[in-house]
Design a protein around this motif. Structure first.
Motif, PDB file in Angstrom:
ATOM      1  N   SER A   5       0.852  -1.190  -0.115  1.00 27.93           N
ATOM      2  CA  SER A   5      -0.068   0.061  -0.067  1.00 27.93           C
ATOM      3  C   SER A   5       0.796   1.262   0.085  1.00 27.93           C
ATOM      4  O   SER A   5       0.305   2.335   0.049  1.00 27.93           O
ATOM      5  CB  SER A   5      -1.016   0.096   1.257  1.00 27.93           C
ATOM      6  N   CYS A  91      -6.712   7.842  -8.590  1.00 27.70           N
ATOM      7  CA  CYS A  91      -5.891   6.849  -7.669  1.00 27.70           C
ATOM      8  C   CYS A  91      -5.638   7.594  -6.364  1.00 27.70           C
ATOM      9  O   CYS A  91      -5.467   8.882  -6.538  1.00 27.70           O
ATOM     10  CB  CYS A  91      -4.478   6.322  -8.234  1.00 27.70           C
ATOM     11  N   SER A 113     -12.848   0.719  -8.097  1.00 26.91           N
ATOM     12  CA  SER A 113     -12.015  -0.493  -8.348  1.00 26.91           C
ATOM     13  C   SER A 113     -10.793  -0.410  -7.406  1.00 26.91           C
ATOM     14  O   SER A 113     -10.358   0.330  -7.056  1.00 26.91           O
ATOM     15  CB  SER A 113     -11.752  -0.504 -10.038  1.00 26.91           C
ATOM     16  N   ASN A 114     -10.454  -1.960  -7.388  1.00 25.13           N
ATOM     17  CA  ASN A 114      -9.447  -2.004  -6.401  1.00 25.13           C
ATOM     18  C   ASN A 114      -8.163  -2.686  -7.286  1.00 25.13           C
ATOM     19  O   ASN A 114      -8.484  -3.405  -8.425  1.00 25.13           O
ATOM     20  CB  ASN A 114      -9.676  -3.214  -5.489  1.00 25.13           C
ATOM     21  N   TYR A 116      -4.919  -4.860  -6.907  1.00 25.30           N
ATOM     22  CA  TYR A 116      -4.040  -5.940  -6.088  1.00 25.30           C
ATOM     23  C   TYR A 116      -2.901  -6.195  -6.542  1.00 25.30           C
ATOM     24  O   TYR A 116      -2.429  -6.260  -7.665  1.00 25.30           O
ATOM     25  CB  TYR A 116      -5.024  -7.056  -6.000  1.00 25.30           C
ATOM     26  N   SER A 241      -6.365  -5.582 -11.554  1.00 22.28           N
ATOM     27  CA  SER A 241      -7.476  -4.534 -11.153  1.00 22.28           C
ATOM     28  C   SER A 241      -8.604  -5.140 -11.445  1.00 22.28           C
ATOM     29  O   SER A 241      -9.110  -5.999 -12.384  1.00 22.28           O
ATOM     30  CB  SER A 241      -7.249  -3.391 -12.369  1.00 22.28           C
ATOM     31  N   LEU A 244     -15.384  -3.802  -7.648  1.00 16.25           N
ATOM     32  CA  LEU A 244     -15.536  -4.413  -6.234  1.00 16.25           C
ATOM     33  C   LEU A 244     -16.577  -5.776  -6.454  1.00 16.25           C
ATOM     34  O   LEU A 244     -16.293  -6.456  -5.454  1.00 16.25           O
ATOM     35  CB  LEU A 244     -16.165  -3.288  -5.283  1.00 16.25           C
ATOM     36  N   ALA A 249     -11.504 -10.482  -7.660  1.00 16.84           N
ATOM     37  CA  ALA A 249     -11.027  -9.951  -6.487  1.00 16.84           C
ATOM     38  C   ALA A 249     -10.722 -11.078  -5.714  1.00 16.84           C
ATOM     39  O   ALA A 249      -9.373 -11.467  -4.861  1.00 16.84           O
ATOM     40  CB  ALA A 249     -11.871  -9.135  -5.833  1.00 16.84           C
ATOM     41  N   LEU A 259      -4.105  -5.893  -1.368  1.00 19.36           N
ATOM     42  CA  LEU A 259      -4.946  -4.607  -1.838  1.00 19.36           C
ATOM     43  C   LEU A 259      -3.901  -3.694  -1.981  1.00 19.36           C
ATOM     44  O   LEU A 259      -3.370  -3.294  -0.802  1.00 19.36           O
ATOM     45  CB  LEU A 259      -6.191  -4.302  -1.186  1.00 19.36           C
ATOM     46  N   TYR A 261      -4.490  -0.358  -3.616  1.00 21.51           N
ATOM     47  CA  TYR A 261      -5.467   0.844  -3.229  1.00 21.51           C
ATOM     48  C   TYR A 261      -6.680   0.467  -3.849  1.00 21.51           C
ATOM     49  O   TYR A 261      -6.914  -0.117  -4.698  1.00 21.51           O
ATOM     50  CB  TYR A 261      -4.703   1.978  -3.831  1.00 21.51           C
ATOM     51  N   THR A 262      -7.484   1.445  -3.661  1.00 23.08           N
ATOM     52  CA  THR A 262      -8.986   1.519  -4.156  1.00 23.08           C
ATOM     53  C   THR A 262      -9.111   2.783  -4.956  1.00 23.08           C
ATOM     54  O   THR A 262      -8.666   4.002  -4.282  1.00 23.08           O
ATOM     55  CB  THR A 262      -9.943   1.425  -3.190  1.00 23.08           C
TER      56      THR A 262
END
Length: 271
Positions: A5, A91, A113-114, A116, A241, A244, A249, A259, A261-262
């Motif tokens: 992160s 972002c 959206s996340n 990873y 990517s 959600l 995911a 994760l 960032y979201t």
């Protein structure tokens, strides 16, 4: 490896997303009417409006520092020419000025959206018996396109078949991208792609499973194979990517991704 992160990792991943979007659009078939605007570290993808936001959005806004004041009006004008509002995937590691500029112009959140990430150099997940994954060659192109379209046609958020075909053909045309097919007993069960950006970030994308083959570990096998490709190419980070509500995911987390960032999708006023 840096913390998943951390701002440095976040910016590397966001840059990779901007680079892969630009490469994707440049490799699109002519009937997509694709265009690209690159400035200040961001990429704006433009295409026929009926193909949706997948090919009509901005990534990396504010990534390289405070955005040029003239950039957003330029992007808005380009989308307005196609009858579209501007949509920006922002972002959390972007320059704080980016959000101020967007809110001042009445941009509103519409989705999330996340991203990873995992160390691409670590041991990949265990092999799944009964599944084989192979790299796509020239003779397999049409099989890859057919499998990708069929797999994505049953998504929770269905996309036009023409868009799905365009995405597959773009992946096949990109020199930075390797596509793979997963098979069960010699029959195609799924397909996916991995792109190597900046020589160090592997972006795992376009993974889909044929409806009849779901629940048999195909997604896991596709992730494993692409991580092996990434490690062999010298990548140190692997990126997935996902929206959600997407099953990708859960598959990413099972494969050791965490994760990073979201990001929020911010949409401007209608043109």
């Amino acid at each position: 490896m840096l913390a998943a992160s951390s701002p440095e990792v976040g910016r590397r991943l966001q840059r990779a997303q901007a680079l892969t979007l630009a490469a994707q659009m440049r490799a699109m078939p002519a009937w997509v009417d694709a265009g690209v605007i690159e400035a200040d570290g961001c990429c704006a993808a433009l295409a026929r409006g009926d193909l949706g936001r997948k090919l009509n959005h901005v990534v990396g806004f504010g990534l390289a520092g405070p955005p040029d004041p003239d950039l957003l009006p330029r992007l808005e004008a380009a989308y307005a020419e196609r009858g579209l509002r501007t949509e920006i995937d922002l972002c959390p590691h972007a320059d704080p000025g980016a959000l101020r500029i967007l809110t001042a112009r009445n941009y509103r959140p519409t989705d999330f959206s996340n991203a990873y990430v995992r160390d691409a150099r670590l041991e990949p997940p265990a092999e799944i018996p009964g599944l084989t994954v192979r790299i796509v060659g020239p003779a397999d192109h049409e099989a890859l396109i057919a499998a990708s379209v069929a797999g994505f046609s049953v998504q929770a958020r269905p996309r036009p078949p023409e868009l799905l075909e365009a995405l597959a053909r773009s992946a096949l045309a990109r020199p930075d991208t390797t596509t793979v097919l997963c098979e069960i007993d010699g029959e195609v069960a799924g397909s996916a792609a991995v792109s190597i950006l900046d020589g160090a970030v592997a972006y795992l994308h376009m993974a889909s499973v044929l409806p009849a083959c779901r629940g048999r570990g195909v997604q896991g096998a596709l992730i494993r194979a692409r991580l092996q490709i990434a490690a062999a190419a010298g990548a140190d980070l692997a990126l997935i990517s996902s929206r959600l509500d997407n099953v990708s995911a859960r598959n990413a987390e099972r494969a050791g991704f965490t994760l990073a960032y979201t990001e929020v999708t911010l949409a401007g006023p209608a043109p």
